[in-house]
Design a protein around this motif. Sequence first.
Motif, PDB file in Angstrom:
ATOM      1  N   GLU A 156       0.831  -1.210   0.000  1.00 18.31           N
ATOM      2  CA  GLU A 156       0.000   0.000   0.000  1.00 18.31           C
ATOM      3  C   GLU A 156       0.865   1.259   0.000  1.00 18.31           C
ATOM      4  O   GLU A 156       0.555   2.245  -0.676  1.00 18.31           O
ATOM      5  CB  GLU A 156      -0.917  -0.001   1.218  1.00 18.31           C
ATOM      6  N   ARG A 157       1.966   1.219   0.747  1.00 21.07           N
ATOM      7  CA  ARG A 157       2.844   2.392   0.827  1.00 21.07           C
ATOM      8  C   ARG A 157       3.755   2.509  -0.394  1.00 21.07           C
ATOM      9  O   ARG A 157       4.115   3.616  -0.806  1.00 21.07           O
ATOM     10  CB  ARG A 157       3.681   2.338   2.106  1.00 21.07           C
ATOM     11  N   TYR A 158       4.137   1.368  -0.954  1.00 22.58           N
ATOM     12  CA  TYR A 158       5.050   1.369  -2.093  1.00 22.58           C
ATOM     13  C   TYR A 158       4.485   0.479  -3.205  1.00 22.58           C
ATOM     14  O   TYR A 158       4.967  -0.638  -3.423  1.00 22.58           O
ATOM     15  CB  TYR A 158       6.437   0.868  -1.679  1.00 22.58           C
TER      16      TYR A 158
END
Length: 249
Positions: A115-117
Amino acid sequence: RFEYIHTSGKSTWLSVSCRVIRDEAGEIEYVYTLIRNISRRKSNEDKLRFLLESTKILAITAEFRARLREKARLTVPVLADWCAIDILNDKENVERVAFVHADPQIANDMFGALERYPAEQDSPTSMRNIITEQKPVFIPDYPNDMITRTHGPQEYLDVLERLGTRSLMVVPIVSRGKGLGAITLAHAHSGRVFSKEDLDFFQEYCNHLGVLLDNARLYDELHERDKAKDIFLAALSHELRNPLAPIKS
């Protein structure tokens, strides 16, 4: 029968049978021991059991993502050490709907890292390209330096390192000639290695998943059409009850 774990981590299933030979006095004179490698038979039994359990999970509903997660759970730890399922959503973007690992914390960390990357959508080795090109990835002996050659944030690489992948395959989910998603399966701590038979099995299984996804999307389309029809009929019914109201307004 029992599972033998080699020092290298490789798993082998063995069947052991013994026969006792006694002398005239009834004392044990010899013991014949027969040891057979039944890993292939055990694998076939596990796959058959997996198919039987998987067919119990119906998915011709709008909750097909939940059904896919249930199917992914069936693979771990019997057929794989971890499993992921990705689909192309309505916006044609790759969406990970399932990631199952024996360690729930690793599964949560992997979801969080993605989700972050998010992965590059247009990379030649991206999941999107695997799905659209409909070409499976089969790496029975995963290179030890694969992670060091992978580009990405350190947090994401750390999660990959914790997965400890030793054998990997990514199988596209296809229906009516179109790539709809992919299932990723990997062996890690168990030391098991995927064979060509495993790849063939999951390619056949993904035909089932393709029908599942296709039916779910058709269900969604019909649901949206029925919804639009109901709105139209409600508006028409309201206007017919009082046809002069719009004119007076």
